[in-house]
Structure formats: structure tokens, C-alpha cells
Enzyme design. Structure first.
Site, PDB file in Angstrom:
ATOM      1  N   ASP A  22      33.622  49.267  37.058  1.00 34.01           N
ATOM      2  CA  ASP A  22      33.959  48.042  37.784  1.00 34.01           C
ATOM      3  C   ASP A  22      34.580  48.432  39.114  1.00 34.01           C
ATOM      4  O   ASP A  22      35.088  49.552  39.269  1.00 34.01           O
ATOM      5  CB  ASP A  22      34.920  47.170  36.977  1.00 34.01           C
ATOM      6  N   SER A  23      34.552  47.505  40.054  1.00 34.70           N
ATOM      7  CA  SER A  23      35.192  47.764  41.344  1.00 34.70           C
ATOM      8  C   SER A  23      36.702  47.837  41.204  1.00 34.70           C
ATOM      9  O   SER A  23      37.380  48.345  42.098  1.00 34.70           O
ATOM     10  CB  SER A  23      34.814  46.669  42.349  1.00 34.70           C
ATOM     11  N   CYS A  41      30.620  44.701  36.260  1.00 38.31           N
ATOM     12  CA  CYS A  41      31.030  44.105  37.532  1.00 38.31           C
ATOM     13  C   CYS A  41      29.880  43.217  37.984  1.00 38.31           C
ATOM     14  O   CYS A  41      28.760  43.694  38.159  1.00 38.31           O
ATOM     15  CB  CYS A  41      31.294  45.206  38.555  1.00 38.31           C
ATOM     16  N   GLU A  82      45.042  39.620  40.398  1.00 37.44           N
ATOM     17  CA  GLU A  82      45.523  40.967  40.688  1.00 37.44           C
ATOM     18  C   GLU A  82      46.946  40.987  41.227  1.00 37.44           C
ATOM     19  O   GLU A  82      47.607  42.021  41.184  1.00 37.44           O
ATOM     20  CB  GLU A  82      44.560  41.666  41.648  1.00 37.44           C
ATOM     21  N   CYS A 119      32.747  36.444  36.571  1.00 41.34           N
ATOM     22  CA  CYS A 119      33.586  37.491  37.152  1.00 41.34           C
ATOM     23  C   CYS A 119      34.506  37.966  36.047  1.00 41.34           C
ATOM     24  O   CYS A 119      35.076  37.148  35.313  1.00 41.34           O
ATOM     25  CB  CYS A 119      34.402  36.963  38.329  1.00 41.34           C
ATOM     26  N   HIS A 149      37.379  39.143  36.075  1.00 42.97           N
ATOM     27  CA  HIS A 149      38.796  38.779  36.213  1.00 42.97           C
ATOM     28  C   HIS A 149      39.104  37.410  35.605  1.00 42.97           C
ATOM     29  O   HIS A 149      40.231  37.144  35.193  1.00 42.97           O
ATOM     30  CB  HIS A 149      39.198  38.727  37.690  1.00 42.97           C
TER      31      HIS A 149
END
Length: 276
Positions: A11-12, A74, A159, A193, A195
């Protein structure tokens, strides 16, 4: 993991840990190697070519670590880089290795969850602009109506540990309002996504009652299990000693602090230097 052949999960940043967590639940016996390219995250706003170059470099790093199979956990990398890597790069650099993404497994089943035939996709700018979800969904469910909404503030909220705070409410309400403004028939939302599962409680609280909210981790994990069953030769190469190693291209301290939230348990990462 000397002499081991772990399954690579990329993942990024941190979000792919939500996918890895579900994969480990379904396939705990395998060895796994996770890489977060945190130093160059986020990928969402970057150009197709930049995401492709970064992703290919990370895939090659996985190969150098013994991985025969790499999962791009991702959405942005899956949308902007996967097809080129599969069709152009693997035949040249590693014809026997495999790279899979998170978009196809999700699009193969999403239509099964909707009763109205209308679904919503919430994702980063990069994922939404790529049109990958509407294109892939049309292959499996051509009559399904797909409505998309880019949510550029949601990853920073997660984040920066603001996802459970009142400040997140405005951005979640705003994008859900935009999405349902496109169609009142939407009864299923895909969190496109990795996240976004951390926002799922707030999303549920602001979405219309009885809206089904899908996160990708469990879908991808079950798809990977089926893939390995259909490819026993590849499954036989991947080693099974229950090992897990975590790498980041940025601060290990920062990664470890965030990883606890995404992965659900403490991790101890290692730093790797990648540069183009």
C-alpha cells in the site's frame, strides 16, 4: 525471512493493513511481507505515470525479497498501475510471478449486495478519476447503476487521528450528501479506499437507514483464498510458517504508531530506502 517466499502486501501507506488484517484471518498459515510507501504517500493526487513508476518499483522490491505473489492492497495503485504491470512488465521481468489488486475481487461481487441496482463508490481522487470501478463493474453487472464520489479529506482525517472526532462529521456528511444527491436509489456503498473502514461507524450514522456499507478487506481475503485454491502450484511455492514482517519507506516510529490502529495490534516495522 531468508529462503522464505512470503505473500507481499503493498500500500502507499497504512491503509493496506486493514486488508492484510482480514487476509491473515482467512489465511493465517502463510508468511506475509507488508510494505507501506509512506515517504511518497498519498498516491491519490499523483499522476497515472508517477503512481505506475512508484508501484512498479515497490513490486520489484517484493520480488527481490522472494515474493512470488504480490497483492496491491491500494485502490489507487490498483486503478492506475496494475494493468500495465500485469500486461507489460511481468512478461518481461517475472513471467512466473503474479500481481493482483483489490478492484476486480470487489467488482465481481458488488452487484450481489444491491436490491435496487444502484451502488455508490467512495474513494480517493485518483481512484474515482480512473473510472476503474464503473468499467470493471460493467463487465460483471452491466445493468448496475454506479455513482461515484471523491473524498479527498478522508485519508488525512484518518492519518491525523481525527476520524473519531467531531471535525470529521462535516466532511463525511458533505460527501454522503453529494453521493445521495446523485441518486436516492443507492442502497449499497463501497468504501473504495483501505483507510475508510476506520470511518465506517460515522458513515453508517450519516447514511440513510438500511444502507449496506462494504469494506474491501473481507472480500479481498476470500478472493485470495479462492485464487490460491485455483492455483495450487503458486500456493505450494508460498511458504507457510506464519511469519509477518512490516516495512516502511518512512519513519518506523510513525508507522508503528499508526499501524496499531489499522492492523488492530502492535507491529514492529523496518525501514527500506526506495528512490527513483
Amino acid at each position: 525471512m531468508a529462503n522464505k517466499k512470503p505473500i507481499g502486501v503493498f500500500d502507499s501507506g497504512y491503509g493496506g493493513l486493514t486488508v492484510l488484517k482480514e487476509i491473515v484471518k482467512v489465511l493465517p498459515e502463510y508468511d506475509y511481507l507488508y510494505l507501506g510507501d509512506n515517504a511518497r504517500a498519498p498516491y491519490g493526487p499523483r499522476s497515472f505515470d508517477t503512481v505506475y513508476q512508484y508501484t512498479l518499483q515497490c513490486v520489484q522490491w517484493f520480488f527481490s525479497q522472494g515474493c512470488e505473489l504480490v497483492i496491491l492492497a491500494c485502490n489507487t495503485a490498483s486503478a492506475k498501475a496494475l494493468r500495465t504491470i500485469q500486461q507489460q512488465d511481468l512478461p518481461k521481468i517475472a513471467p512466473d510471478k503474479r500481481v493482483l489488486g483489490v478492484i476486480r475481487p470487489t467488482t465481481e461481487v458488488i452487484g450481489n449486495y444491491s436490491k435496487t441496482g444502484s451502488v455508490g463508490i467512495l474513494g480517493t481522487n485518483g481512484t474515482i478519476v480512473s473510472e476503474s470501478y464503473p468499467i470493471e463493474i460493467a463487465k460483471f453487472f452491466p445493468s448496475l447503476q454506479v455513482y461515484q464520489e471523491a473524498c479527498p479529506m478522508w485519508v488525512p482525517l484518518v492519518e491525523n487521528n481525527e476520524y473519531n472526532k467531531p471535525g470529521a462529521d462535516y466532511f463525511i456528511q458533505q460527501h454522503l450528501h453529494h453521493l445521495f444527491g446523485k441518486s436516492k436509489e443507492i442502497d449499497t456503498i463501497l468504501l473504495a479506499c483501505t483507510h475508510y473502514p476506520l470511518l465506517i461507524d460515522k458513515i453508517r450514522s450519516f447514511a440513510p437507514a438500511n444502507t449496506r456499507i462494504l469494506s474491501q478487506g473481507e472480500i479481498v481475503a476470500n478472493s485470495l483464498r479462492d485464487y490460491l485454491e485455483r492455483h495450487p502450484a503458486l500456493a505450494g511455492i508460498c511458504t507457510r510458517e506464519g511469519g509477518r514482517r512490516f516495512f516502511t519507506t518512512d519513519s518506523v516510529t510513525d508507522f508503528d504508531n499508526h499501524a496499531t490502529v489499522f492492523y488492530g495490534k502492535p507491529v514492529s516495522s523496518e525501514h527500506v530506502e526506495l528512490s527513483l
